[in-house]
Design an enzyme around this catalytic site. Structure first.
Site, PDB file in Angstrom:
ATOM      1  N   SER A  45      35.093  76.830  52.700  1.00  0.00           N
ATOM      2  CA  SER A  45      35.742  75.859  52.464  1.00  0.00           C
ATOM      3  C   SER A  45      37.352  75.270  52.579  1.00  0.00           C
ATOM      4  O   SER A  45      37.231  73.891  52.967  1.00  0.00           O
ATOM      5  CB  SER A  45      35.531  75.101  51.486  1.00  0.00           C
ATOM      6  OG  SER A  45      35.854  75.409  50.649  1.00  0.00           O
ATOM      7  N   ASP A 316      41.095  69.365  44.314  1.00  0.00           N
ATOM      8  CA  ASP A 316      39.670  68.965  43.231  1.00  0.00           C
ATOM      9  C   ASP A 316      40.080  70.251  42.821  1.00  0.00           C
ATOM     10  O   ASP A 316      38.964  70.621  41.943  1.00  0.00           O
ATOM     11  CB  ASP A 316      38.428  69.084  44.714  1.00  0.00           C
ATOM     12  CG  ASP A 316      38.816  70.079  45.422  1.00  0.00           C
ATOM     13  OD1 ASP A 316      39.014  70.863  45.215  1.00  0.00           O
ATOM     14  OD2 ASP A 316      37.409  70.274  46.440  1.00  0.00           O
ATOM     15  N   HIS A 319      40.402  73.258  46.099  1.00  0.00           N
ATOM     16  CA  HIS A 319      41.949  72.945  47.608  1.00  0.00           C
ATOM     17  C   HIS A 319      42.679  71.852  47.554  1.00  0.00           C
ATOM     18  O   HIS A 319      42.567  71.183  46.482  1.00  0.00           O
ATOM     19  CB  HIS A 319      40.241  71.862  48.495  1.00  0.00           C
ATOM     20  CG  HIS A 319      39.208  72.497  48.668  1.00  0.00           C
ATOM     21  ND1 HIS A 319      37.701  72.543  47.693  1.00  0.00           N
ATOM     22  CD2 HIS A 319      38.658  73.760  49.464  1.00  0.00           C
ATOM     23  CE1 HIS A 319      37.261  73.214  47.999  1.00  0.00           C
ATOM     24  NE2 HIS A 319      37.342  74.131  48.607  1.00  0.00           N
TER      25      HIS A 319
END
Length: 364
Positions: A45, A316, A319
């Site tokens: 991600s 978050d 990240h």
């Protein structure tokens, strides 16, 4: 200029999807034009520009957290599937997958059963559809990673000890190097391989291990030193194995991107780079690090985030913000410029000069 996502799916028993998307970025900005015809990005991600939306819907029938606000608020002004307020490193240069598949003993990935092996297999199937695949690979940049962060994170969250998780490092690095070797055999010559981040500074880990003994925290940064040492061990092994590949294939360009040292310099001197908050997440639900293990940023109805993401390092809790990604990109570009011995053959001098204007020499 466009971003193109090519996806290949194969159905196995009872229509279970086993192959993930890989990202193909073509002609998206100057670093591609005149240097590489395409950039193929494999990762989790940290480098996913939106594939998680499609794979999550196909696997679970639900949208991932990155598909909801406030993700994307800084640059795109809407959610795009990126786990960020804006752009990622891959966006500036021109994902959630792990290095091990879900059947590897000891790791259960609740987000996806997709691994790096799945991504590379999907990519090879795509290449087999083209008669010019060798030329395509020869003129492309392969971005292999960052890989392994998800595997380690899920293992720690499931209560695995540091001794247990250390056993995953070798197979994860082997997965990365095996994928590189496989692509070299097919004709790829230029690779960018990022290492892991200093995860001991991540709000997710700091929350998971909140209340650790005081001597386990770095007095300057507030990061958990033993977790950062774990990341360093991963990176040291990865660099050692990459050097072996360079020796076996001297005509290839394999550039190691030192994400660890780059971001740690920011943690050590945040004011120098314009950051007011280094450990607390911009988007979260409160607590010491503004992170909740069960309610991620974008998780309905979580819509709260800080007023100025550019003053935060963490978006978050897992990240980075676009502001950090931009700084990382500047360093990565320098590493590319300084390490690829054939770059002058790939890029006209005029293009290199333009790139140096876009990515001025980093102060990091």
């Amino acid at each position: 200029m466009a971003t193109c996502f090519l996806s290949s799916y194969w159905l196995k028993q009872q229509f279970i999807i086993v192959v993930f998307l890989f990202t193909v970025i073509s002609s998206i900005s100057l670093p591609v034009n005149g240097c590489f015809t395409s950039i193929f990005s494999f990762g989790d991600s940290m480098s996913d520009t939106g594939n998680s939306i499609e794979i999550s819907v196909l696997e679970t029938g639900k949208l991932p957290d990155g598909a909801f606000p406030p993700n994307g608020r800084t640059f795109f002004h809407r959610p795009t599937g990126r786990a960020c307020d804006g752009r990622l490193v891959i966006d500036f240069l021109v994902g959630g997958a792990g290095g091990l598949n879900s059947s590897f003993p000891g790791i259960y990935n609740p987000n996806t059963n997709v691994s790096l092996v799945d991504e590379v297999n999907s990519f090879i199937q795509f290449l087999n559809l083209r008669t010019d695949f060798k030329q395509l690979l020869r003129n492309s940049l392969i971005v292999m990673g960052e890989i392994g962060g998800n595997d380690y994170s899920h293992a720690f969250k499931q209560g695995k000890s540091i001794e247990d998780v250390r056993n995953f490092v070798l197979p994860i690095v082997d997965s990365i190097t095996s994928s590189i070797n496989e692509l070299i055999e097919l004709g790829a010559v230029t690779f960018l391989v990022p290492g892991n981040f200093p995860v001991g500074c991540f709000a997710s880990y700091l929350t998971l291990f909140q209340g650790s003994d005081k001597d386990q925290y770095d007095p300057l940064t507030g990061c958990l030193t033993w977790l950062n040492q774990f990341s360093q061990n991963h990176n040291q092994l990865l660099r050692k194995e990459l050097e072996k590949i360079r020796n076996l294939h001297p005509d290839t360009n394999i550039v190691y991107a030192d994400y660890y040292s780059t971001t740690l310099r920011i943690y050590n001197s945040p004011n120098k780079f314009g950051f007011k908050e280094t450990l607390k997440a911009c988007c979260g639900t409160g607590g010491l690090y503004n992170y909740n293990l069960s309610r991620a940023c974008g998780y309905p109805p979580l819509r709260r985030c800080c007023n100025d993401p550019s003053s935060y390092m963490s978006w978050d809790g897992i990240h980075y913000t676009e502001a950090v990604n931009r700084l990382i990109t500047n360093v990565v570009f320098e590493e590319l410029m300084n390490s690829i011995h054939s770059l002058n053959n790939l890029c006209p001098a005029s293009t290199i000069n333009k790139l140096r204007m876009i990515y001025p020499k980093s102060e990091m």
